[in-house]
Design an enzyme around this catalytic site. Structure first.
Site, PDB file in Angstrom:
ATOM      1  N   ARG A  62      31.634  21.765  56.248  1.00  0.00           N
ATOM      2  CA  ARG A  62      32.398  21.630  54.601  1.00  0.00           C
ATOM      3  C   ARG A  62      31.034  21.745  53.478  1.00  0.00           C
ATOM      4  NH1 ARG A  62      34.192  17.347  52.899  1.00  0.00           N
ATOM      5  NH2 ARG A  62      35.474  17.076  54.232  1.00  0.00           N
TER       6      ARG A  62
ATOM      7  N   LYS B  27      36.045  42.686  47.757  1.00  0.00           N
ATOM      8  CA  LYS B  27      36.609  43.434  47.148  1.00  0.00           C
ATOM      9  C   LYS B  27      35.292  44.338  47.654  1.00  0.00           C
ATOM     10  CE  LYS B  27      40.385  42.485  46.230  1.00  0.00           C
ATOM     11  NZ  LYS B  27      41.045  41.824  45.121  1.00  0.00           N
TER      12      LYS B  27
HETATM   13  C1  PLP Z   1      41.375  40.870  44.279  1.00  0.00           C
HETATM   14  C2  PLP Z   1      41.017  40.059  43.321  1.00  0.00           C
HETATM   15  C3  PLP Z   1      40.774  38.924  42.603  1.00  0.00           C
HETATM   16  C4  PLP Z   1      41.165  37.617  44.246  1.00  0.00           C
HETATM   17  O1  PLP Z   1      40.163  37.836  44.665  1.00  0.00           O
HETATM   18  P1  PLP Z   1      41.243  37.462  46.327  1.00  0.00           P
HETATM   19  O2  PLP Z   1      39.546  37.415  47.273  1.00  0.00           O
HETATM   20  O3  PLP Z   1      41.976  38.811  47.033  1.00  0.00           O
HETATM   21  O4  PLP Z   1      41.350  36.127  46.053  1.00  0.00           O
HETATM   22  C5  PLP Z   1      40.255  38.221  41.389  1.00  0.00           C
HETATM   23  N1  PLP Z   1      40.470  39.308  40.599  1.00  0.00           N
HETATM   24  C6  PLP Z   1      40.126  40.398  40.416  1.00  0.00           C
HETATM   25  C7  PLP Z   1      39.508  41.474  39.588  1.00  0.00           C
HETATM   26  C8  PLP Z   1      40.227  40.974  41.983  1.00  0.00           C
HETATM   27  O5  PLP Z   1      40.787  42.155  42.243  1.00  0.00           O
END
Ligand code: PLP
Length: 393
Positions: free
Chosen positions: A59, A208
Site C-alpha cells: 500500500r 482516459k
Molecule cells: C473521468 C474523469 C474523472 C474521474 O476519473 P475516474 O478515473 O473515472 O475516477 C475526473 N475528471 C475528468 C475530467 C474525467 O473525465
C-alpha cells in the site's frame, strides 16, 4: 518518506515523446528486462527489523507504481507524481487536504463525478463549495473570501469544451496564496502543462488519454510542492486508494504512445468538427480548434493542439432525434469514458452528468440534446461516414 526526484538531468532535457517512453523506467536490475516488471506482491522481505530495500508494504510503495509515478511526473514537468485507484480517488485525496469551514471555488462546468464528490460527500463534512463560471477570471476575484483555500478548474471543460485561462487564474491564486488545482484529463500533458502556467497541482483521470486503451481505471496527481506531495502521500497511505501493479504496467505501456495517439486524436477531431459544422442538420459544434469557438485564441495560446473531444447539438433540439443518432452509430460506441483509441459517444445529460440537477445543467448551457464524442484514432473517413449515416438516417 522516500520520493523519487524525477527531474534528473537526463529527463529534464528530453523532449516529450522521449520522456513518454523513457522517463522513470529502467531495465530490471536482476534480469535486464526492458519492461518494468509487474511486482505482484503485497509485502517485501526485510533482512532485519526495519532494514529493507526501501519497500515495506505494497500500500505504501510498489516498484511498478514508482516507475509510473516518475514517468507521469516527468510528462507534467513536475517533481512528484502519485497514482491512485481512480481519478476520483485522486480527487478525494486532494479534498482531504482541507478542513471544515474551508472554502473551495470550482468552475461551474465540471466533470459530474467531481461535482458529486464535492457536494454529496465533502459538503457533508463541512467543506464549503462555490461553483463559479470562470470563463472570465474577474468572476474568481469576486468569489474569493478570507476562507478560500483552493480553486479547482477543468480546461477544456466537459462536455462543453469551454476553456479557462490557467495563467490568468494562477495570477490571482498566487497573489492570494490559494492552491490552484487543474484537472488536465481532457488535454493530457501532451497538449498542456498547467504547472508551467502557474498551477500548484495537476490531476488526471489516467483512465482516459494517459492509459489510452480503455482497459484501466486510475488517477494521478502531480505537483512541484514537496509539502503538498508529502501530505498527499500520507493521505494515500492512511486512506488506501492505491492502484494495483498490473494496472500500473498497463498504463506504463499505454503512455509510451501518448504523443502519437494524441497527434491522431487531434487530427481526426478537427476533421470531425469541421464536418459537423458544415452539416445542415447540426446547429452547434463545440471544439476549441474551430475558428468559430469563442475562445479559439486562448486555445491557441494555452494548448499545443486542440484535443480529441467534440460535442454538438442537432437542429430542432429534439431529444428523441438525438437519441436516434446515438443508436444509429456503427463505428462510434455509446458508452461513458473517453480518451481511448476507439471512438465513443456519450449523452451527457443522462450519462456522465446525470448526477447534476437538470436546472443546474441548463444554467451552464448543457442541453439534454447535447451529444459528446471522444474521437478515436481510427481512419477518419470511416468516422465521418458513420456520423453522416447516423445523422441522415
Ligand atoms: C473521468 C474523469 C474523472 C474521474 O476519473 P475516474 O478515473 O473515472 O475516477 C475526473 N475528471 C475528468 C475530467 C474525467 O473525465
Amino acid at each position: 518518506m522516500k520520493f523519487r526526484h524525477v527531474k534528473s538531468n537526463s529527463t529534464n532535457t528530453m523532449k516529450f515523446g522521449t520522456k513518454a517512453i523513457h522517463a522513470g523506467v529502467h531495465p530490471d536490475p536482476t534480469t535486464g528486462a526492458i519492461m518494468t516488471p509487474i511486482y505482484q506482491t503485497s509485502t517485501y522481505v526485510q533482512e532485519s527489523p526495519g532494514k529493507h530495500k526501501g519497500y515495506e508494504y505494497a500500500r505504501t510503495q510498489n516498484p511498478t507504481r514508482d516507475a509510473l509515478q516518475a514517468n507521469l511526473a516527468a510528462l507534467e514537468n513536475g517533481r512528484f507524481g502519485i497514482c491512485y485507484a481512480s481519478g476520483l480517488g485522486a480527487t478525494d485525496a486532494i479534498l482531504k487536504l482541507f478542513k471544515p469551514g474551508d472554502e473551495i471555488i470550482a468552475s461551474s462546468d465540471l466533470y459530474g463525478g467531481t461535482y458529486r464528490i464535492m457536494v454529496r460527500v465533502f459538503q457533508e463534512f463541512g467543506l464549503k463549495f462555490k461553483f463559479v463560471s470562470l470563463d472570465d477570471p474577474a468572476a474568481l476575484e469576486a468569489a474569493i473570501t478570507a476562507n478560500t483555500k483552493m480553486v479547482w478548474i477543468e480546461t477544456p471543460t466537459n462536455p462543453l469544451l469551454r476553456l479557462v485561462d490557467i495563467t490568468a487564474i494562477a495570477a490571482i491564486t498566487q497573489q492570494k496564496q490559494i492552491m490552484l488545482v487543474v484537472d488536465n484529463t481532457f488535454a493530457s500533458p501532451y497538449l498542456q502543462n498547467p504547472l508551467d502556467l502557474g498551477a500548484d497541482v495537476v490531476l488526471h483521470s489516467v483512465t482516459k488519454y494517459l492509459g489510452g486503451h480503455s482497459d484501466t481505471v486510475m488517477g494521478a496527481i502531480i505537483t512541484n510542492d514537496e509539502d503538498t506531495a508529502k501530505r498527499l502521500t500520507f493521505i494515500q497511505n492512511a486512506c488506501g486508494a492505491v492502484p494495483g501493479p498490473q494496472d500500473c504496467f498497463l498504463v506504463l505501456r499505454g503512455v509510451k504512445t501518448l504523443h502519437i495517439r494524441m497527434q491522431r486524436h487531434c487530427e481526426n477531431a478537427l476533421k470531425v468538427a469541421r464536418f459537423l459544422a458544415d452539416h445542415p442538420k447540426v446547429s452547434q459544434v463545440n471544439y476549441p480548434g474551430l475558428e468559430t469557438h469563442p475562445q479559439h485564441e486562448l486555445a491557441k495560446r494555452q494548448m499545443r493542439d486542440f484535443g480529441g473531444m467534440v460535442s454538438f447539438e442537432l437542429l430542432g433540439d429534439s431529444l428523441p432525434e438525438a437519441i436516434k443518432v446515438m443508436e444509429n452509430f456503427n463505428v462510434f460506441s455509446l458508452g461513458e469514458s473517453l480518451g481511448g483509441v476507439e471512438s465513443l459517444c456519450t449523452h451527457p445529460a443522462s450519462m456522465t452528468h446525470a448526477s447534476i440537477p437538470k436546472e443546474d445543467r441548463e444554467k451552464n448551457g448543457l442541453k439534454d440534446t447535447l451529444i459528446r464524442l471522444s474521437v478515436g484514432i481510427e481512419d477518419v473517413d470511416d468516422l465521418i461516414e458513420d456520423l453522416r449515416q447516423a445523422i441522415e438516417a
